[in-house]
Design a protein around this motif. Structure first.
Motif, mmCIF file in Angstrom:
data_model
loop_
_atom_site.group_PDB
_atom_site.id
_atom_site.type_symbol
_atom_site.label_atom_id
_atom_site.label_comp_id
_atom_site.label_asym_id
_atom_site.label_seq_id
_atom_site.Cartn_x
_atom_site.Cartn_y
_atom_site.Cartn_z
ATOM 1 N N MET A 1 0.858 -1.215 0.000
ATOM 2 C CA MET A 1 0.000 0.000 0.000
ATOM 3 C C MET A 1 0.886 1.256 0.000
ATOM 4 O O MET A 1 1.823 1.342 0.785
ATOM 5 N N SER A 2 0.598 2.213 -0.871
ATOM 6 C CA SER A 2 1.429 3.420 -0.949
ATOM 7 C C SER A 2 1.158 4.322 0.260
ATOM 8 O O SER A 2 0.139 4.162 0.952
ATOM 9 N N ALA A 3 2.079 5.264 0.496
ATOM 10 C CA ALA A 3 1.904 6.185 1.631
ATOM 11 C C ALA A 3 0.603 6.972 1.478
ATOM 12 O O ALA A 3 -0.127 7.189 2.453
ATOM 13 N N GLU A 4 0.308 7.326 0.237
ATOM 14 C CA GLU A 4 -0.921 8.101 -0.010
ATOM 15 C C GLU A 4 -2.167 7.269 0.333
ATOM 16 O O GLU A 4 -3.102 7.740 0.971
ATOM 17 N N GLU A 5 -2.123 5.996 -0.066
ATOM 18 C CA GLU A 5 -3.252 5.110 0.233
ATOM 19 C C GLU A 5 -3.416 4.923 1.737
ATOM 20 O O GLU A 5 -4.526 4.899 2.254
ATOM 21 N N LYS A 6 -2.265 4.797 2.430
ATOM 22 C CA LYS A 6 -2.304 4.626 3.887
ATOM 23 C C LYS A 6 -2.939 5.845 4.546
ATOM 24 O O LYS A 6 -3.768 5.716 5.443
#
Ligand code: ATP
Ligand code: MG
Length: 181
Positions: A1-6
């Motif tokens: 999961m990308s930082a943005e998604e997190k």
């Protein structure tokens, strides 16, 4: 999961209800859409019960790739004998709203004029309540329309009742392009 998604996962969306008989319910919702779009968020507007016409906001929607716009209300007939047909149109609109809410593609979904579906007996209010209660965590939902059912007031986090102290329309002024549509 990308930082943005997190970071998106951590957001807790709001449920907002703009009701009352004064001017500003839909435009306040659209103002919030404008804010969200400015932050590159994704917005979906579903309009129930809207008539035909060149509403400025609809014309603008084509210019925003992060904004999806649907109109469901054209089929309403408001005729006692045709209530079944109105219910069918309401079901279609609600199915679309459900699909968009549950898609988890959006940060904000606006259900414009949705209060009229239960008010006119086209849809059971509990179905709207369930949809809102089971929304994706990060999603915010704005509902608009007059005379909101108490169950919609209860399920919302923020409720504004816009009171029409004065409206130019009542002194014979016609609806104005850019202001009323
Ligand atoms: P707006 O879209 O301007 O924010 P609204 O969503 O609060 O208005 P609606 O009942 O959905 O109110 O509005 C339907 C149309 O009537 C819109 O063109 C709106 O600008 C206009 N309008 C809103 N309130 C009033 C009022 N109290 N008297 C007359 N016209 C109104
Ligand atoms: Mg409105």
């Amino acid at each position: 999961m990308s930082a943005e998604e997190k970071s998106k996962k951590k957001v807790k969306g709001r449920v907002i209800l703009n009701t009352g008989h004064g001017k500003g319910k839909t435009t306040a919702a659209l103002g919030t859409a404008f804010r969200a779009l400015g932050h590159q968020q994704r917005v979906c507007v579903i309009q129930f019960l809207k008539g035909q016409g060149d509403y400025g906001e609809r014309l603008l929607a084509d210019q925003f790739p992060n904004l999806d716009w649907y109109i469901c209300g054209r089929g309403f007939v408001f005729n006692r004998e045709k209530i079944e047909e109105d219910k069918r149109v309401a079901e279609e609109g609600f199915a679309l709203a459900k699909e968009k809410v549950e898609s988890d593609l959006y940060d904000l979904v606006i259900l414009d004029e949705i209060t009229y579906l239960p008010l006119f007996g086209f849809l059971d209010v509990e179905r709207i309540v369930d949809l809102v209660k089971n929304k994706p965590e990060r999603l915010s939902i704005i509902m608009t329309g007059r005379d909101a059912h108490e169950a919609l007031v209860q399920v919302a986090d923020t409720v504004s009742v816009i009171d029409p102290q004065k409206h130019a329309f009542n002194s014979g002024v016609k609806a104005q392009k850019g202001i009323e549509f």
